[in-house]
Write a protein that holds these residues in place. Sequence first.
Motif, PDB file in Angstrom:
ATOM      1  N   ALA A   8      -4.489  13.574  -7.008  1.00 14.85           N
ATOM      2  CA  ALA A   8      -4.211  12.250  -6.458  1.00 14.85           C
ATOM      3  C   ALA A   8      -4.109  11.225  -7.587  1.00 14.85           C
ATOM      4  O   ALA A   8      -3.267  10.324  -7.538  1.00 14.85           O
ATOM      5  CB  ALA A   8      -5.293  11.866  -5.453  1.00 14.85           C
ATOM      6  N   ASN A  12      -0.983   8.861  -8.325  1.00 18.94           N
ATOM      7  CA  ASN A  12      -1.213   7.415  -8.343  1.00 18.94           C
ATOM      8  C   ASN A  12      -0.660   6.788  -9.618  1.00 18.94           C
ATOM      9  O   ASN A  12      -0.108   5.679  -9.583  1.00 18.94           O
ATOM     10  CB  ASN A  12      -2.699   7.116  -8.184  1.00 18.94           C
ATOM     11  CG  ASN A  12      -2.954   5.646  -7.937  1.00 18.94           C
ATOM     12  OD1 ASN A  12      -2.197   4.979  -7.238  1.00 18.94           O
ATOM     13  ND2 ASN A  12      -4.019   5.139  -8.513  1.00 18.94           N
ATOM     14  N   VAL A  36       3.781   8.432  -1.927  1.00 21.93           N
ATOM     15  CA  VAL A  36       2.668   8.011  -1.081  1.00 21.93           C
ATOM     16  C   VAL A  36       2.239   9.149  -0.157  1.00 21.93           C
ATOM     17  O   VAL A  36       1.043   9.409   0.012  1.00 21.93           O
ATOM     18  CB  VAL A  36       3.022   6.736  -0.285  1.00 21.93           C
ATOM     19  CG1 VAL A  36       1.973   6.441   0.787  1.00 21.93           C
ATOM     20  CG2 VAL A  36       3.170   5.552  -1.226  1.00 21.93           C
ATOM     21  N   VAL A  37       3.207   9.863   0.409  1.00 24.90           N
ATOM     22  CA  VAL A  37       2.887  11.009   1.272  1.00 24.90           C
ATOM     23  C   VAL A  37       2.197  12.101   0.449  1.00 24.90           C
ATOM     24  O   VAL A  37       1.186  12.680   0.886  1.00 24.90           O
ATOM     25  CB  VAL A  37       4.166  11.540   1.958  1.00 24.90           C
ATOM     26  CG1 VAL A  37       3.898  12.859   2.669  1.00 24.90           C
ATOM     27  CG2 VAL A  37       4.716  10.499   2.923  1.00 24.90           C
ATOM     28  N   TRP A  39       0.515  11.692  -2.339  1.00 22.80           N
ATOM     29  CA  TRP A  39      -0.801  11.189  -2.733  1.00 22.80           C
ATOM     30  C   TRP A  39      -1.803  11.355  -1.594  1.00 22.80           C
ATOM     31  O   TRP A  39      -2.928  11.814  -1.817  1.00 22.80           O
ATOM     32  CB  TRP A  39      -0.700   9.721  -3.146  1.00 22.80           C
ATOM     33  CG  TRP A  39      -2.040   9.115  -3.414  1.00 22.80           C
ATOM     34  CD1 TRP A  39      -2.736   9.154  -4.570  1.00 22.80           C
ATOM     35  CD2 TRP A  39      -2.854   8.409  -2.472  1.00 22.80           C
ATOM     36  NE1 TRP A  39      -3.945   8.523  -4.416  1.00 22.80           N
ATOM     37  CE2 TRP A  39      -4.035   8.057  -3.138  1.00 22.80           C
ATOM     38  CE3 TRP A  39      -2.695   8.049  -1.148  1.00 22.80           C
ATOM     39  CZ2 TRP A  39      -5.060   7.347  -2.508  1.00 22.80           C
ATOM     40  CZ3 TRP A  39      -3.718   7.350  -0.524  1.00 22.80           C
ATOM     41  CH2 TRP A  39      -4.882   7.003  -1.202  1.00 22.80           C
ATOM     42  N   ALA A  40      -1.394  10.998  -0.373  1.00 22.79           N
ATOM     43  CA  ALA A  40      -2.290  11.110   0.776  1.00 22.79           C
ATOM     44  C   ALA A  40      -2.718  12.559   1.002  1.00 22.79           C
ATOM     45  O   ALA A  40      -3.891  12.830   1.285  1.00 22.79           O
ATOM     46  CB  ALA A  40      -1.619  10.541   2.027  1.00 22.79           C
ATOM     47  N   GLU A  43      -5.158  13.523  -1.736  1.00 19.77           N
ATOM     48  CA  GLU A  43      -6.428  12.843  -1.501  1.00 19.77           C
ATOM     49  C   GLU A  43      -7.229  13.567  -0.407  1.00 19.77           C
ATOM     50  O   GLU A  43      -8.421  13.811  -0.560  1.00 19.77           O
ATOM     51  CB  GLU A  43      -6.124  11.399  -1.096  1.00 19.77           C
ATOM     52  CG  GLU A  43      -7.236  10.433  -1.131  1.00 19.77           C
ATOM     53  CD  GLU A  43      -7.902  10.208  -2.462  1.00 19.77           C
ATOM     54  OE1 GLU A  43      -9.099   9.884  -2.422  1.00 19.77           O
ATOM     55  OE2 GLU A  43      -7.283  10.349  -3.526  1.00 19.77           O
ATOM     56  N   ARG A  44      -6.570  13.949   0.693  1.00 19.47           N
ATOM     57  CA  ARG A  44      -7.242  14.689   1.766  1.00 19.47           C
ATOM     58  C   ARG A  44      -7.757  16.033   1.267  1.00 19.47           C
ATOM     59  O   ARG A  44      -8.867  16.444   1.572  1.00 19.47           O
ATOM     60  CB  ARG A  44      -6.290  14.912   2.946  1.00 19.47           C
ATOM     61  CG  ARG A  44      -6.127  13.720   3.853  1.00 19.47           C
ATOM     62  CD  ARG A  44      -5.383  14.086   5.122  1.00 19.47           C
ATOM     63  NE  ARG A  44      -4.070  14.672   4.875  1.00 19.47           N
ATOM     64  CZ  ARG A  44      -2.946  13.987   4.723  1.00 19.47           C
ATOM     65  NH1 ARG A  44      -2.959  12.672   4.785  1.00 19.47           N
ATOM     66  NH2 ARG A  44      -1.801  14.600   4.517  1.00 19.47           N
TER      67      ARG A  44
END
Length: 56
Positions: A8, A12, A36-37, A39-40, A43-44
């Motif tokens: 992530a 970023n 952004v998708v 990264w999300a 992150e999850r």
Amino acid sequence: MTGAGRSADQINQEIRALWAGGQLAVEDEVRYQCLVVEWAAAERSERARGEQELAA
């Protein structure tokens, strides 16, 4: 780092680079949305891995 891709933090950094001029260029909008998708998801994945490590 995620198992299948970038961390992530790495994603970023690329997002921040797109915004380095203070405004997103029109030609970068699709790339930004994809990042952004990505990264999300990273992150999850990182959060889930951290929770699994705590539970172990």
